[in-house]
Design a protein around this motif. Structure first.
Motif, PDB file in Angstrom:
ATOM      1  N   LEU A 111      -7.048  -4.482  12.689  1.00 53.69           N
ATOM      2  CA  LEU A 111      -5.631  -5.118  12.967  1.00 53.69           C
ATOM      3  C   LEU A 111      -4.673  -4.315  13.659  1.00 53.69           C
ATOM      4  CD1 LEU A 111      -4.834  -6.356   9.250  1.00 53.69           C
ATOM      5  CD2 LEU A 111      -5.652  -8.039  10.994  1.00 53.69           C
ATOM      6  N   ALA A 112      -3.771  -5.115  14.122  1.00 58.88           N
ATOM      7  CA  ALA A 112      -2.505  -4.335  14.775  1.00 58.88           C
ATOM      8  C   ALA A 112      -1.825  -3.693  13.609  1.00 58.88           C
ATOM      9  CB  ALA A 112      -1.456  -5.517  15.499  1.00 58.88           C
ATOM     10  N   ALA A 113      -1.178  -2.281  13.713  1.00 52.89           N
ATOM     11  CA  ALA A 113      -0.602  -1.816  12.929  1.00 52.89           C
ATOM     12  C   ALA A 113       0.632  -2.690  12.096  1.00 52.89           C
ATOM     13  CB  ALA A 113       0.203  -0.517  13.457  1.00 52.89           C
ATOM     14  N   HIS A 114       1.384  -3.261  12.909  1.00 52.58           N
ATOM     15  CA  HIS A 114       2.293  -4.375  12.251  1.00 52.58           C
ATOM     16  C   HIS A 114       1.653  -5.416  11.205  1.00 52.58           C
ATOM     17  CE1 HIS A 114       1.800  -8.142  14.520  1.00 52.58           C
ATOM     18  NE2 HIS A 114       1.733  -7.203  15.534  1.00 52.58           N
ATOM     19  N   ALA A 115       0.590  -5.642  11.332  1.00 52.99           N
ATOM     20  CA  ALA A 115       0.067  -6.516  10.279  1.00 52.99           C
ATOM     21  C   ALA A 115      -0.703  -6.057   9.122  1.00 52.99           C
ATOM     22  CB  ALA A 115      -1.059  -7.636  11.337  1.00 52.99           C
ATOM     23  N   GLU A 116      -0.814  -4.896   9.178  1.00 54.32           N
ATOM     24  CA  GLU A 116      -1.636  -4.217   8.107  1.00 54.32           C
ATOM     25  C   GLU A 116      -0.891  -4.432   6.781  1.00 54.32           C
ATOM     26  OE1 GLU A 116      -2.847  -0.253   9.132  1.00 54.32           O
ATOM     27  OE2 GLU A 116      -4.927  -0.930   9.894  1.00 54.32           O
ATOM     28  N   GLY A 117      -1.515  -4.437   5.828  1.00 50.21           N
ATOM     29  CA  GLY A 117      -1.040  -4.269   4.414  1.00 50.21           C
ATOM     30  C   GLY A 117      -0.345  -5.671   3.832  1.00 50.21           C
ATOM     31  N   GLN A 118      -0.566  -6.659   4.621  1.00 50.00           N
ATOM     32  CA  GLN A 118      -0.281  -7.910   4.218  1.00 50.00           C
ATOM     33  C   GLN A 118      -1.018  -8.932   3.440  1.00 50.00           C
ATOM     34  OE1 GLN A 118       2.793  -9.570   7.264  1.00 50.00           O
ATOM     35  NE2 GLN A 118       2.467  -7.397   8.001  1.00 50.00           N
ATOM     36  N   GLY A 119      -2.399  -8.594   3.403  1.00 50.28           N
ATOM     37  CA  GLY A 119      -3.621  -9.332   2.960  1.00 50.28           C
ATOM     38  C   GLY A 119      -4.279 -10.224   4.016  1.00 50.28           C
ATOM     39  N   ARG A 144     -19.106  -1.329   6.448  1.00 48.10           N
ATOM     40  CA  ARG A 144     -18.773   0.334   6.412  1.00 48.10           C
ATOM     41  C   ARG A 144     -17.442   0.625   6.606  1.00 48.10           C
ATOM     42  NH1 ARG A 144     -22.387   2.798  10.943  1.00 48.10           N
ATOM     43  NH2 ARG A 144     -21.970   0.636  12.068  1.00 48.10           N
ATOM     44  N   CYS A 145     -16.937   1.602   5.962  1.00 47.18           N
ATOM     45  CA  CYS A 145     -15.631   2.221   6.216  1.00 47.18           C
ATOM     46  C   CYS A 145     -15.490   3.498   5.905  1.00 47.18           C
ATOM     47  CB  CYS A 145     -14.426   1.380   5.206  1.00 47.18           C
ATOM     48  SG  CYS A 145     -14.706   1.597   3.513  1.00 47.18           S
ATOM     49  N   ALA A 146     -14.461   4.150   6.600  1.00 48.39           N
ATOM     50  CA  ALA A 146     -14.317   5.774   6.279  1.00 48.39           C
ATOM     51  C   ALA A 146     -13.927   6.074   4.817  1.00 48.39           C
ATOM     52  CB  ALA A 146     -13.143   6.072   7.336  1.00 48.39           C
ATOM     53  N   LYS A 147     -14.423   7.251   4.363  1.00 49.28           N
ATOM     54  CA  LYS A 147     -14.200   7.418   3.050  1.00 49.28           C
ATOM     55  C   LYS A 147     -12.861   7.335   2.683  1.00 49.28           C
ATOM     56  CE  LYS A 147     -15.485  11.114  -0.406  1.00 49.28           C
ATOM     57  NZ  LYS A 147     -16.311  12.485  -0.428  1.00 49.28           N
ATOM     58  N   GLU A 148     -11.895   8.021   3.518  1.00 49.74           N
ATOM     59  CA  GLU A 148     -10.421   7.954   3.317  1.00 49.74           C
ATOM     60  C   GLU A 148      -9.795   6.498   3.555  1.00 49.74           C
ATOM     61  OE1 GLU A 148     -10.884   9.188   7.738  1.00 49.74           O
ATOM     62  OE2 GLU A 148     -12.193   9.410   6.002  1.00 49.74           O
ATOM     63  N   ASN A 149     -10.572   5.608   3.713  1.00 46.42           N
ATOM     64  CA  ASN A 149      -9.854   4.481   4.129  1.00 46.42           C
ATOM     65  C   ASN A 149      -9.720   3.721   2.961  1.00 46.42           C
ATOM     66  OD1 ASN A 149      -8.844   1.823   5.137  1.00 46.42           O
ATOM     67  ND2 ASN A 149     -10.281   1.851   7.091  1.00 46.42           N
ATOM     68  N   GLN A 150      -8.927   3.928   1.918  1.00 45.83           N
ATOM     69  CA  GLN A 150      -8.759   2.963   0.843  1.00 45.83           C
ATOM     70  C   GLN A 150      -8.275   1.582   0.980  1.00 45.83           C
ATOM     71  OE1 GLN A 150      -5.994   5.298  -1.803  1.00 45.83           O
ATOM     72  NE2 GLN A 150      -7.457   6.944  -1.785  1.00 45.83           N
ATOM     73  N   ARG A 151      -7.596   1.229   2.099  1.00 45.04           N
ATOM     74  CA  ARG A 151      -7.477  -0.034   2.140  1.00 45.04           C
ATOM     75  C   ARG A 151      -8.607  -1.030   2.616  1.00 45.04           C
ATOM     76  NH1 ARG A 151      -1.917  -0.349   6.157  1.00 45.04           N
ATOM     77  NH2 ARG A 151      -0.455  -0.593   4.359  1.00 45.04           N
ATOM     78  N   SER A 152      -9.530  -0.415   3.230  1.00 43.59           N
ATOM     79  CA  SER A 152     -10.600  -1.031   3.550  1.00 43.59           C
ATOM     80  C   SER A 152     -11.761  -1.115   2.224  1.00 43.59           C
ATOM     81  CB  SER A 152     -11.399  -0.509   4.550  1.00 43.59           C
ATOM     82  OG  SER A 152     -10.970  -1.014   5.980  1.00 43.59           O
ATOM     83  N   GLN A 153     -11.739  -0.161   1.599  1.00 42.93           N
ATOM     84  CA  GLN A 153     -12.351  -0.131   0.062  1.00 42.93           C
ATOM     85  C   GLN A 153     -11.877  -1.269  -0.817  1.00 42.93           C
ATOM     86  OE1 GLN A 153     -12.319   4.179  -1.170  1.00 42.93           O
ATOM     87  NE2 GLN A 153     -12.527   4.686   1.010  1.00 42.93           N
ATOM     88  N   LYS A 154     -10.586  -1.208  -0.880  1.00 44.11           N
ATOM     89  CA  LYS A 154      -9.854  -2.387  -1.602  1.00 44.11           C
ATOM     90  C   LYS A 154     -10.347  -3.975  -1.174  1.00 44.11           C
ATOM     91  CE  LYS A 154      -6.183   0.340  -3.562  1.00 44.11           C
ATOM     92  NZ  LYS A 154      -4.868   0.712  -3.493  1.00 44.11           N
ATOM     93  N   VAL A 155     -10.267  -4.089   0.260  1.00 47.72           N
ATOM     94  CA  VAL A 155     -10.803  -5.131   0.742  1.00 47.72           C
ATOM     95  C   VAL A 155     -12.245  -5.592   0.140  1.00 47.72           C
ATOM     96  CG1 VAL A 155     -11.316  -6.413   3.000  1.00 47.72           C
ATOM     97  CG2 VAL A 155      -9.367  -5.187   2.811  1.00 47.72           C
ATOM     98  N   ALA A 156     -13.083  -4.630   0.475  1.00 46.17           N
ATOM     99  CA  ALA A 156     -14.522  -4.734   0.242  1.00 46.17           C
ATOM    100  C   ALA A 156     -14.568  -5.100  -1.488  1.00 46.17           C
ATOM    101  CB  ALA A 156     -15.285  -3.690   0.257  1.00 46.17           C
ATOM    102  N   GLU A 157     -13.806  -4.573  -2.190  1.00 47.24           N
ATOM    103  CA  GLU A 157     -13.851  -4.791  -3.671  1.00 47.24           C
ATOM    104  C   GLU A 157     -13.296  -6.003  -3.989  1.00 47.24           C
ATOM    105  OE1 GLU A 157     -12.016  -1.457  -5.068  1.00 47.24           O
ATOM    106  OE2 GLU A 157     -13.320  -0.015  -4.763  1.00 47.24           O
ATOM    107  N   ARG A 158     -12.540  -6.559  -3.194  1.00 49.43           N
ATOM    108  CA  ARG A 158     -11.544  -7.972  -3.490  1.00 49.43           C
ATOM    109  C   ARG A 158     -12.725  -8.872  -3.052  1.00 49.43           C
ATOM    110  NH1 ARG A 158      -6.423  -5.574  -2.143  1.00 49.43           N
ATOM    111  NH2 ARG A 158      -6.880  -5.946   0.086  1.00 49.43           N
ATOM    112  N   CYS A 159     -13.371  -8.794  -2.196  1.00 56.54           N
ATOM    113  CA  CYS A 159     -14.037  -9.814  -1.532  1.00 56.54           C
ATOM    114  C   CYS A 159     -15.428  -9.874  -2.191  1.00 56.54           C
ATOM    115  CB  CYS A 159     -14.415  -9.745  -0.019  1.00 56.54           C
ATOM    116  SG  CYS A 159     -12.725  -9.918   0.817  1.00 56.54           S
ATOM    117  N   GLY A 160     -15.788  -8.897  -3.201  1.00 59.23           N
ATOM    118  CA  GLY A 160     -16.940  -9.055  -4.141  1.00 59.23           C
ATOM    119  C   GLY A 160     -18.150  -8.139  -3.578  1.00 59.23           C
ATOM    120  N   PHE A 161     -17.807  -7.156  -2.357  1.00 63.50           N
ATOM    121  CA  PHE A 161     -18.977  -6.264  -2.161  1.00 63.50           C
ATOM    122  C   PHE A 161     -19.176  -5.217  -3.373  1.00 63.50           C
ATOM    123  CE2 PHE A 161     -17.647  -7.961   1.901  1.00 63.50           C
ATOM    124  CZ  PHE A 161     -18.557  -7.825   2.815  1.00 63.50           C
ATOM    125  N   THR A 162     -20.461  -4.801  -3.190  1.00 65.78           N
ATOM    126  CA  THR A 162     -20.863  -3.651  -3.983  1.00 65.78           C
ATOM    127  C   THR A 162     -20.901  -2.259  -3.194  1.00 65.78           C
ATOM    128  OG1 THR A 162     -21.949  -5.002  -5.625  1.00 65.78           O
ATOM    129  CG2 THR A 162     -22.483  -2.697  -5.687  1.00 65.78           C
TER     130      THR A 162
END
Length: 197
Positions: A111-119, A144-162
């Motif tokens: 995403l563009a930086a200004h669009a991040e964090g809005q779901g 796949r996402c960087a270990k420090e990328n907590q936003r992407s980790q939360k996306v994966a969890e919210r969308c049902g990934f294991t």
């Protein structure tokens, strides 16, 4: 939340309450380039191929032509993310087959930086997963996402990934930075169906 999928001969798109996901057209090359230019420093470590190969308008047009070809062959489906309220291009989400003819794929997005964090990514991901499992009939999707990328980790969890593990990739020749540890996630058709129900 049920997404709407529209298909027709020349193109197709997916809609969500706030987004339109659709393949790129060559006349959108400038917007495609501008987003990469404005976000290049923060995207180059995770998307070295795209950021290094799209540095001017001609390269942007050529990349969109490649994306069109890959969509026609069924190897890769790349969607621009357009906000419905103002028709602004805000990012990209892509699903790529991991092997020709196989029913397994990997999803990636930015995403563009200004669009991040809005779901927006979670919203787009739900639409893409519906398309991947119900239309493309995929058996499993990985992320796949960087270990420090907590936003992407939360996306994966919210969308049902294991979560399936952690690894450090080989040094990428397109980047002079050391490789970062990555987390891997997976969602099977069976798990998607049970969570959707």
């Amino acid at each position: 939340m049920r997404q709407h999928i529209t298909s027709y001969v020349s193109s197709f798109h997916l809609t969500t309450p706030r987004l339109l996901l659709r393949p790129y057209h060559q006349e959108e090359a400038q917007a495609f380039l501008d987003l990469l230019e404005e976000n290049r420093a923060r995207l180059e470590s995770d998307f070295p191929d795209r950021t290094s190969s799209v540095t001017n308008l001609e390269e942007a047009v050529n990349r969109i032509k490649i994306l069109e070809y890959q969509r026609r062959t069924g190897d890769l489906y790349s969607f621009g993310l357009w906000r419905q309220q103002d028709h602004q291009y805000i990012g990209d989400i892509t699903i790529r087959r991991l092997a020709r003819g196989k029913k397994v794929a990997e999803v990636g997005y930015y995403l563009a930086a200004h669009a991040e964090g809005q779901g927006y990514v979670s919203e787009a991901m739900h639409a893409l997963l519906e398309y991947a499992f119900e239309v493309l009939r995929m058996d499993a999707i990985s992320l796949r996402c960087a270990k420090e990328n907590q936003r992407s980790q939360k996306v994966a969890e919210r969308c049902g990934f294991t979560w399936t593990g952690e690894f450090v990739p080989y040094l990428n020749q397109l980047s002079d930075k050391p490789p970062r540890p990555l987390y891997t996630y997976r969602l099977s058709r069976k798990d998607y169906a049970s969570k959707a129900a």
